[in-house]
Write a protein that holds these residues in place. Structure first.
Motif: not given
Ligand code: ZN
Length: 287
Positions: A35-43, A67-74, A119-121
Protein backbone atom coordinates in the motif's frame (compact mmCIF):
# COMPACT_ATOMS: atom_id res chain seq x y z
CA UNK A 1 -16.11 39.37 15.40
CA UNK A 2 -17.93 36.06 15.61
CA UNK A 3 -17.42 34.14 18.88
CA UNK A 4 -18.27 30.91 17.04
CA UNK A 5 -15.20 28.74 16.38
CA UNK A 6 -14.19 28.72 12.72
CA UNK A 7 -13.67 25.45 10.92
CA UNK A 8 -9.96 24.81 11.49
CA UNK A 9 -8.67 23.52 8.19
CA UNK A 10 -5.06 22.94 9.18
CA UNK A 11 -2.46 20.25 8.54
CA UNK A 12 -1.88 17.70 11.33
CA UNK A 13 -5.62 17.63 12.01
CA UNK A 14 -6.90 14.30 10.78
CA UNK A 15 -10.09 16.01 9.56
CA UNK A 16 -8.13 17.51 6.68
CA UNK A 17 -8.17 14.03 5.12
CA UNK A 18 -11.96 13.88 5.42
CA UNK A 19 -13.61 10.61 4.42
CA UNK A 20 -10.52 9.52 2.47
CA UNK A 21 -8.89 8.23 5.69
CA UNK A 22 -10.07 5.49 8.06
CA UNK A 23 -7.94 4.95 11.18
CA UNK A 24 -6.52 1.49 11.80
CA UNK A 25 -8.49 0.88 14.97
CA UNK A 26 -11.63 0.14 12.99
CA UNK A 27 -11.51 -3.15 11.13
CA UNK A 28 -8.88 -5.82 10.80
CA UNK A 29 -5.30 -5.43 9.64
CA UNK A 30 -4.83 -6.19 5.92
CA UNK A 31 -3.36 -9.62 5.22
CA UNK A 32 -0.78 -8.34 2.75
CA UNK A 33 1.75 -5.62 3.68
CA UNK A 34 1.32 -3.51 0.56
CA UNK A 35 0.00 0.00 0.00
CA UNK A 36 1.15 3.55 0.83
CA UNK A 37 4.51 3.70 2.60
CA UNK A 38 4.93 6.40 5.23
CA UNK A 39 8.65 6.17 5.91
CA UNK A 40 10.00 8.31 8.74
CA UNK A 41 13.60 9.21 9.45
CA UNK A 42 13.76 11.44 12.52
CA UNK A 43 11.23 14.18 11.73
CA UNK A 44 11.52 13.71 7.97
CA UNK A 45 9.07 11.97 5.67
CA UNK A 46 10.67 9.98 2.88
CA UNK A 47 8.88 10.70 -0.40
CA UNK A 48 9.24 10.28 -4.11
CA UNK A 49 8.69 13.16 -6.53
CA UNK A 50 6.31 13.18 -9.45
CA UNK A 51 7.28 16.45 -11.11
CA UNK A 52 7.28 18.94 -8.25
CA UNK A 53 4.76 17.01 -6.16
CA UNK A 54 5.98 14.83 -3.27
CA UNK A 55 4.08 11.54 -3.09
CA UNK A 56 4.25 8.44 -0.93
CA UNK A 57 5.87 5.31 -2.35
CA UNK A 58 3.10 2.84 -3.09
CA UNK A 59 2.98 -0.92 -3.60
CA UNK A 60 5.21 -3.59 -2.09
CA UNK A 61 7.70 -2.75 0.67
CA UNK A 62 10.43 -0.50 -0.85
CA UNK A 63 13.77 -2.30 -1.19
CA UNK A 64 16.01 -1.65 1.80
CA UNK A 65 13.13 -1.50 4.27
CA UNK A 66 12.49 -5.24 4.26
CA UNK A 67 15.07 -5.89 6.96
CA UNK A 68 13.60 -3.31 9.36
CA UNK A 69 11.13 -3.95 12.19
CA UNK A 70 7.60 -4.86 11.02
CA UNK A 71 5.73 -1.76 9.79
CA UNK A 72 2.76 -0.32 11.71
CA UNK A 73 -0.62 -0.31 10.04
CA UNK A 74 -1.86 3.30 10.36
CA UNK A 75 -5.16 3.01 8.54
CA UNK A 76 -6.59 3.25 5.05
CA UNK A 77 -6.18 6.31 2.84
CA UNK A 78 -7.80 6.57 -0.58
CA UNK A 79 -8.91 2.91 -0.26
CA UNK A 80 -5.28 1.80 0.16
CA UNK A 81 -3.64 0.60 3.41
CA UNK A 82 -0.97 2.90 4.93
CA UNK A 83 2.14 1.37 6.49
CA UNK A 84 4.50 3.27 8.77
CA UNK A 85 8.18 2.34 8.75
CA UNK A 86 11.15 4.07 10.36
CA UNK A 87 14.70 4.41 9.13
CA UNK A 88 17.65 4.97 11.48
CA UNK A 89 19.03 8.52 11.30
CA UNK A 90 22.19 7.38 9.51
CA UNK A 91 20.51 4.96 7.07
CA UNK A 92 20.95 5.51 3.34
CA UNK A 93 17.67 6.24 1.56
CA UNK A 94 16.26 3.69 -0.89
CA UNK A 95 16.92 4.70 -4.52
CA UNK A 96 14.65 7.43 -5.93
CA UNK A 97 13.46 8.63 -2.54
CA UNK A 98 14.06 11.98 -0.80
CA UNK A 99 13.76 13.30 2.76
CA UNK A 100 11.38 16.23 3.40
CA UNK A 101 10.92 17.74 6.86
CA UNK A 102 7.51 17.45 8.51
CA UNK A 103 8.31 20.40 10.82
CA UNK A 104 6.71 23.73 9.83
CA UNK A 105 9.42 25.77 11.62
CA UNK A 106 12.03 24.12 9.39
CA UNK A 107 10.15 25.14 6.24
CA UNK A 108 8.28 22.03 5.16
CA UNK A 109 7.30 21.78 1.51
CA UNK A 110 4.95 18.83 2.01
CA UNK A 111 1.28 19.18 1.05
CA UNK A 112 -1.20 19.31 3.93
CA UNK A 113 -2.49 15.75 3.41
CA UNK A 114 1.01 14.31 3.72
CA UNK A 115 1.67 16.47 6.80
CA UNK A 116 -1.42 15.02 8.46
CA UNK A 117 -0.47 11.45 7.56
CA UNK A 118 3.14 12.11 8.56
CA UNK A 119 2.02 13.69 11.85
CA UNK A 120 -0.16 10.72 12.78
CA UNK A 121 2.70 8.42 11.89
CA UNK A 122 5.17 10.38 14.06
CA UNK A 123 2.72 10.04 16.94
CA UNK A 124 2.22 6.31 16.32
CA UNK A 125 5.97 5.72 16.30
CA UNK A 126 6.44 7.91 19.40
CA UNK A 127 3.70 5.97 21.19
CA UNK A 128 5.26 2.62 20.25
CA UNK A 129 8.66 3.82 21.49
CA UNK A 130 7.31 5.04 24.85
CA UNK A 131 4.64 2.47 25.72
CA UNK A 132 6.55 -0.82 25.56
CA UNK A 133 6.74 -1.18 29.33
CA UNK A 134 4.18 -0.65 32.05
CA UNK A 135 4.73 2.80 33.65
CA UNK A 136 3.50 1.36 36.96
CA UNK A 137 5.34 -1.94 37.40
CA UNK A 138 7.79 -2.09 34.49
CA UNK A 139 6.46 -5.28 32.88
CA UNK A 140 6.48 -5.50 29.07
CA UNK A 141 3.04 -4.36 27.78
CA UNK A 142 0.76 -5.97 25.18
CA UNK A 143 -1.26 -4.23 22.50
CA UNK A 144 -5.00 -4.14 23.25
CA UNK A 145 -6.77 -5.87 20.38
CA UNK A 146 -8.08 -3.37 17.81
CA UNK A 147 -6.70 -0.34 19.71
CA UNK A 148 -3.49 1.68 19.99
CA UNK A 149 -3.72 1.15 23.75
CA UNK A 150 -1.39 -1.10 25.75
CA UNK A 151 -2.17 -3.40 28.67
CA UNK A 152 0.14 -4.70 31.36
CA UNK A 153 -0.25 -8.50 31.74
CA UNK A 154 1.00 -8.34 35.34
CA UNK A 155 -0.83 -5.43 37.04
CA UNK A 156 -3.56 -4.91 34.38
CA UNK A 157 -2.74 -1.20 33.97
CA UNK A 158 -4.04 0.09 30.63
CA UNK A 159 -3.00 3.22 28.84
CA UNK A 160 -3.76 4.87 25.54
CA UNK A 161 -1.78 7.29 23.36
CA UNK A 162 -0.96 10.32 25.43
CA UNK A 163 -1.94 13.73 24.08
CA UNK A 164 -0.78 16.76 26.01
CA UNK A 165 -3.23 19.68 26.00
CA UNK A 166 -1.72 23.14 25.62
CA UNK A 167 -3.59 26.41 25.25
CA UNK A 168 -2.55 29.10 22.78
CA UNK A 169 -4.08 32.56 22.93
CA UNK A 170 -4.25 35.88 21.11
CA UNK A 171 -4.74 38.84 23.47
CA UNK A 172 -6.57 41.74 21.83
CA UNK A 173 -7.05 45.34 22.93
CA UNK A 174 -9.13 47.33 20.44
CA UNK A 175 -6.92 47.68 17.31
CA UNK A 176 -3.77 46.15 18.76
CA UNK A 177 -2.68 42.61 19.69
CA UNK A 178 -0.12 41.21 22.12
CA UNK A 179 2.54 38.99 20.52
CA UNK A 180 5.61 37.31 21.97
CA UNK A 181 8.86 35.80 20.78
CA UNK A 182 11.30 33.28 22.20
CA UNK A 183 15.07 33.45 21.91
CA UNK A 184 16.40 31.66 18.84
CA UNK A 185 13.42 32.36 16.59
CA UNK A 186 13.98 33.96 13.18
CA UNK A 187 14.61 37.72 13.53
CA UNK A 188 11.42 39.78 13.99
CA UNK A 189 9.26 36.60 14.23
CA UNK A 190 6.47 36.85 16.82
CA UNK A 191 3.67 34.48 17.82
CA UNK A 192 1.15 33.79 20.58
CA UNK A 193 1.34 32.96 24.28
CA UNK A 194 1.10 29.19 24.80
CA UNK A 195 1.50 26.73 27.63
CA UNK A 196 0.58 23.29 28.96
CA UNK A 197 -2.53 22.69 31.02
CA UNK A 198 -1.77 21.84 34.66
CA UNK A 199 -3.41 19.23 36.89
CA UNK A 200 -6.70 20.57 38.20
CA UNK A 201 -6.86 23.42 35.71
CA UNK A 202 -9.61 24.35 33.25
CA UNK A 203 -8.59 25.47 29.77
CA UNK A 204 -9.75 29.01 30.55
CA UNK A 205 -7.80 28.91 33.81
CA UNK A 206 -4.70 27.84 31.89
CA UNK A 207 -5.11 30.74 29.44
CA UNK A 208 -5.42 33.32 32.21
CA UNK A 209 -2.49 31.87 34.18
CA UNK A 210 -0.13 31.58 31.22
CA UNK A 211 -0.78 35.17 30.16
CA UNK A 212 -0.33 36.45 33.71
CA UNK A 213 2.90 34.46 34.19
CA UNK A 214 4.49 35.23 30.83
CA UNK A 215 3.46 38.84 30.17
CA UNK A 216 1.91 40.07 33.42
CA UNK A 217 -1.48 41.25 32.14
CA UNK A 218 -5.05 40.26 32.97
CA UNK A 219 -7.60 39.14 30.38
CA UNK A 220 -11.36 38.68 30.11
CA UNK A 221 -13.81 37.22 27.56
CA UNK A 222 -11.67 34.12 26.97
CA UNK A 223 -13.22 32.50 23.89
CA UNK A 224 -12.41 29.19 22.22
CA UNK A 225 -11.72 29.49 18.49
CA UNK A 226 -10.37 26.11 17.34
CA UNK A 227 -7.70 23.47 17.85
CA UNK A 228 -4.83 21.72 16.14
CA UNK A 229 -3.11 18.43 16.72
CA UNK A 230 0.65 19.08 16.98
CA UNK A 231 2.73 15.91 16.70
CA UNK A 232 6.06 17.26 18.05
CA UNK A 233 5.77 14.90 19.79
CA UNK A 234 2.20 14.75 21.12
CA UNK A 235 0.43 18.05 21.82
CA UNK A 236 -3.07 19.21 21.05
CA UNK A 237 -3.10 23.00 20.79
CA UNK A 238 -6.35 24.56 21.99
CA UNK A 239 -6.78 28.04 20.55
CA UNK A 240 -8.40 31.05 22.22
CA UNK A 241 -8.80 34.77 21.85
CA UNK A 242 -9.06 36.99 24.93
CA UNK A 243 -9.56 40.66 25.63
CA UNK A 244 -7.03 42.74 27.57
CA UNK A 245 -8.45 43.66 30.97
CA UNK A 246 -5.60 45.60 32.58
CA UNK A 247 -2.05 45.50 33.90
CA UNK A 248 1.37 46.50 32.58
CA UNK A 249 3.52 44.25 30.39
CA UNK A 250 5.99 42.40 32.61
CA UNK A 251 7.92 39.89 30.52
CA UNK A 252 9.04 36.55 31.98
CA UNK A 253 12.61 36.56 30.64
CA UNK A 254 13.05 32.87 31.47
CA UNK A 255 10.38 32.04 28.88
CA UNK A 256 10.39 34.92 26.43
CA UNK A 257 12.86 37.18 24.69
CA UNK A 258 10.25 39.84 23.99
CA UNK A 259 6.54 40.65 24.13
CA UNK A 260 4.85 43.75 22.81
CA UNK A 261 1.66 45.27 21.48
CA UNK A 262 1.44 45.53 17.70
CA UNK A 263 -1.15 47.53 15.76
CA UNK A 264 -3.25 45.07 13.71
CA UNK A 265 -2.23 46.89 10.53
CA UNK A 266 1.52 46.65 11.26
CA UNK A 267 2.20 43.09 12.39
CA UNK A 268 5.74 41.66 12.55
CA UNK A 269 6.97 38.40 10.96
CA UNK A 270 4.58 35.55 11.81
CA UNK A 271 4.69 31.73 11.96
CA UNK A 272 4.00 29.77 8.77
CA UNK A 273 0.47 29.11 7.56
CA UNK A 274 0.69 25.54 8.92
CA UNK A 275 0.19 26.49 12.57
CA UNK A 276 -2.88 27.42 14.59
CA UNK A 277 -0.90 30.41 15.84
CA UNK A 278 -0.99 31.92 12.34
CA UNK A 279 -4.58 30.78 11.81
CA UNK A 280 -5.72 32.70 14.88
CA UNK A 281 -3.73 35.83 13.96
CA UNK A 282 -5.04 35.79 10.38
CA UNK A 283 -8.63 35.43 11.51
CA UNK A 284 -8.77 37.45 14.72
CA UNK A 285 -6.06 40.14 14.62
CA UNK A 286 -8.22 42.58 12.68
CA UNK A 287 -8.50 46.33 13.26
ZN1 ZN B 1 2.10 -3.21 35.27
Amino acid sequence: MSPTPLSVHLPFNREILGATFTPAKRGGKPAVTEGHWIILQDQNLIVQREGDTPTLPCGACPPGLDAMTPPLWLGTWQDTPCWVATLPADAKLPAGLHAETVVPMRGTSLPDELLSLGGMSLQAVWWESTSGHCPRCGERTERIEGEWGKRCPRCRYEHYPHLHPATIVLVRDRDRVLLTRKAGWAPNRYALVAGFVDNGESLEGCVAREIKEEVGVDVKDITYVGSQNWPFPSQVMIGFVATYAGGDLVIDREELEDARWFPCNALPGLPSRHSISRFIIDNYAQP
